[in-house]
Design a protein around this motif. Structure first.
Motif, mmCIF file in Angstrom:
data_model
loop_
_atom_site.group_PDB
_atom_site.id
_atom_site.type_symbol
_atom_site.label_atom_id
_atom_site.label_comp_id
_atom_site.label_asym_id
_atom_site.label_seq_id
_atom_site.Cartn_x
_atom_site.Cartn_y
_atom_site.Cartn_z
ATOM 1 N N UNK A 138 0.828 -1.207 0.000
ATOM 2 C CA UNK A 138 0.000 0.000 0.000
ATOM 3 C C UNK A 138 0.866 1.263 0.000
ATOM 4 N N UNK A 139 1.915 1.255 0.805
ATOM 5 C CA UNK A 139 2.815 2.414 0.838
ATOM 6 C C UNK A 139 3.508 2.597 -0.502
ATOM 7 N N UNK A 140 3.937 1.490 -1.106
ATOM 8 C CA UNK A 140 4.601 1.589 -2.407
ATOM 9 C C UNK A 140 3.641 2.069 -3.483
ATOM 10 N N UNK A 141 2.370 1.634 -3.397
ATOM 11 C CA UNK A 141 1.379 2.077 -4.384
ATOM 12 C C UNK A 141 1.135 3.575 -4.278
ATOM 13 N N UNK A 142 1.056 4.064 -3.059
ATOM 14 C CA UNK A 142 0.866 5.512 -2.855
ATOM 15 C C UNK A 142 2.042 6.298 -3.441
ATOM 16 N N UNK A 143 3.237 5.803 -3.181
ATOM 17 C CA UNK A 143 4.423 6.488 -3.693
ATOM 18 C C UNK A 143 4.495 6.454 -5.215
ATOM 19 N N UNK A 144 3.982 5.367 -5.826
ATOM 20 C CA UNK A 144 4.049 5.224 -7.284
ATOM 21 C C UNK A 144 2.841 5.811 -7.991
ATOM 22 N N UNK A 145 1.866 6.288 -7.236
ATOM 23 C CA UNK A 145 0.677 6.871 -7.842
ATOM 24 C C UNK A 145 -0.300 5.842 -8.384
ATOM 25 N N UNK A 146 -0.261 4.634 -7.866
ATOM 26 C CA UNK A 146 -1.209 3.578 -8.259
ATOM 27 C C UNK A 146 -2.430 3.723 -7.367
#
Length: 606
Positions: A138-146
């Motif tokens: 979830x954190x990575x998705x937020x950072x990647x704009x997913x």
């Protein structure tokens, strides 16, 4: 006025039509308002209200110590994608992102892309993620704009203890698993489903205009009841040791399967019960599509011809009838001709001459066992009835009522229904023409050495804080018979054929081996040089008080043959018996403190 077409008759007809139509409408309205009222109310209610069952916490499963967790409910997350919100570019970026986060290969990535291409608003693309992994994604998705990814939490079943074989969890066949719907499958999980699952919580909530439940309006209708924890009779350390033993024997012998069970002959408690090959219950879904047969516990669910371990029942029949004794001498001719031009043979087809019964059993002579059976009564029907009655009295042909799912009864032909010929009686004397389970053998041998009581095998010691009380059956043998049978079993494993591989220094051991060919149901014949090997017996710290009954089986192995007809396995059934027995008696704290003043008292108080 000759052109007028109206008349009283026509007006009357129209009136009747209106009255009938109106009556039909009133009747229909009454039907909906009175007859279908509850259905309409419920339909409207479903549009306004949301009602659901929320599973309660499933009870945990522990070993006999109450400290080793064998099965637990844990929180796992699933990854959900709203594909209808994705443009083509977003879809490609989402696939690339999830492939990296979930470590998908090219094939799995392609399947994910095809799934998202459907454009559905709710797609589950991954399950069973631990919370820490989903948080990282979830954190990575937020950072990647997913933005089209969300997470939902579920309760999942976890089996945290590693088994004794590769890719397995501890006691997998014995415990079973819980499917996606929360239902126990196989073993303890299925047998104790209602106890472990408890009762679900019932919740209601209002729905918004789109039909989604409003969480702020959620209310509990029924609070539910959490599932109860279960404590097994299984010792976690011994279970692991037995799984390692059966794996080693299976690999060494090239056997299709190997299994072993260790049981308290006085109480019926199962201390360990292992099978190779086993499986990883955490990955039951993938195993179900590849090899679902591995879920079945062969100790309680597979039947096989036991072979010479059944000679002990023939001895019991002869001793009870008074037609034989341990000292009675029989001539072993290597081959015995019977009615109808049939014959039975010893395994090595060699005659050993005159032997007392105890040596005939120790050397496992088929001819001597057949002579004992044929001599039970003046006629074959009478003798058949006597032997069959001993079989059924010791539990063969009936379930033991062990508390795991999937137990089978076995196959025992009743001579009162299908008349036995001499060959049937002779074959039955040494365990052919009958199909049994390992747990039935363990229970019968327990009765032979515990004073004659047919105990109920069980694997659950307590539910919640309450111990499980297990009622035992009435004696099925004269207690005095145990002395003779125990001595005979000791004599068997002290014979030159078995002594070196079966004795445990400092302990009293006794048992009987069995070797039986494997029947091919398709070709309707015996498979050449393919056998099931068994050994069932006891081990004790002192004479007259067996501590454990052990039953082992090496299934469908191809042995080496010598020129003298001997059958050789790298790990024989009696050597596996010794290994299992040694593991059991050396397990710290497993055996109760001995408090028996003498052997006679021990036998009188099974």
């Amino acid at each position: 006025m000759r052109d007028r077409t109206d008349s009283g008759r026509r007006l009357l007809l129209l009136l009747v039509v209106f009255v009938v139509a109106g009556g039909a409408l009133v009747t229909r309205l009454g039907y909906w308002q009175l007859v279908k009222r509850d259905d309409l109310v419920e339909s409207a209610r479903r549009q306004i209200y949301y009602r659901a069952e929320v599973p309660s916490r499933r009870g945990q499963i522990y070993d006999r110590s109450g400290t080793v967790v064998l099965a637990a409910s844990v929180t796992r997350d699933k990854v959900v994608v709203a594909a209808d919100r994705l443009s083509d570019a977003d879809r490609a970026a989402t696939v690339e992102f999830l492939a990296a986060q979930l470590d998908l290969d090219a094939e799995a990535s392609g399947a994910l892309a095809a799934k998202l291409a459907t454009g559905k608003p709710y797609l589950v693309v991954a399950r069973d993620l631990p919370p820490e992994q989903s948080q990282a994604i979830e954190a990575a998705a937020t950072a990647a704009g997913i933005t089209a990814i969300s997470f939902e939490s579920d309760s999942a079943r976890s089996y945290p203890q590693t088994g004794g074989g590769p890719n397995s969890t501890l006691a997998a066949q014995l415990i079973g698993f819980v499917n996606r719907d929360g239902a126990g499958q196989y073993g303890v999980e299925q047998y104790y489903q209602d106890v472990l699952a408890g009762e679900p919580k019932i919740v209601e909530a209002d729905r918004d205009a789109s039909g989604k439940p409003l969480l702020e309006t959620e209310r509990t209708v029924e609070p539910g009841i959490p599932g109860a924890d279960i404590q097994l009779t299984i010792d976690g350390g011994l279970q692991l040791a037995l799984e390692q033993e059966v794996m080693a024997a299976g690999i060494a012998n090239g056997a299709k399967s190997v299994s072993a069970v260790a049981m308290d002959p006085w109480t019926g408690e199962i201390y360990a019960e292992a099978t190779y090959p086993s499986y990883d219950a955490n990955h039951f879904a993938s195993i179900a599509s590849a090899d679902p047969a591995i879920f079945v516990d062969p100790v309680v669910s597979h039947v096989y011809e036991p072979g010479s371990v059944f000679k002990m029942l023939t001895v019991i029949a002869g001793l009870e009838q008074g037609t034989t004794s341990m000292d009675r001498v029989y001539r072993d001719s290597g081959r015995l001709r019977l009615d109808g031009d049939t014959k039975i043979e010893d395994a090595d087809r060699r005659a050993m001459g005159n032997l007392p019964l105890r040596d005939g059993i120790a050397y496992s002579r088929n001819v001597i066992a057949a002579k004992v059976a044929l001599g039970l009564a003046p006629t074959t029907p009478e003798a058949s009835s006597i032997l069959h009655e001993v079989w059924t009295r010791l539990g063969f042909g009936s379930p033991t009522d062990i508390d795991v799912a999937g137990e089978v009864r076995g196959l025992v032909n009743d001579p009162a229904i299908t008349r036995w010929r001499q060959i049937d009686l002779a074959n039955g004397a040494f365990g052919q023409g009958v199909a049994v389970t390992q747990i039935q053998l363990a229970r019968a041998y327990a009765a032979m050495v515990n004073g004659g009581v047919l105990v109920r095998p069980h694997v659950v010691a307590g539910v919640g804080a309450q111990p499980v009380e297990v009622a035992q059956d009435a004696p099925v043998l004269d207690p005095a018979m145990s002395v003779k049978l125990e001595n005979l079993l000791e004599h068997v494993l002290q014979s030159p054929w078995y002594e070196a591989e079966s004795q445990v220094p400092g302990f009293v051991v006794g048992g009987k081996t069995g070797t039986a060919q494997v029947w091919d149901d398709v070709r309707k014949k015996w498979v050449f040089n393919l056998y099931n090997f068994s050994c069932v017996g006891f081990i004790g710290r002192q004479e007259g008080h067996p501590d454990l009954v052990i039953a082992v089986k090496v299934g469908e192995a191809r042995p080496l043959r010598t020129v003298t007809g001997q059958i050789i396995l790298p790990v024989t059934s009696h050597e596996l018996f010794r290994r299992v027995a040694t593991d059991a008696v050396t397990t710290p704290g497993l055996l109760p403190i001995l408090d028996v003043p003498d052997a006679a008292t021990a036998r009188a108080e099974p």
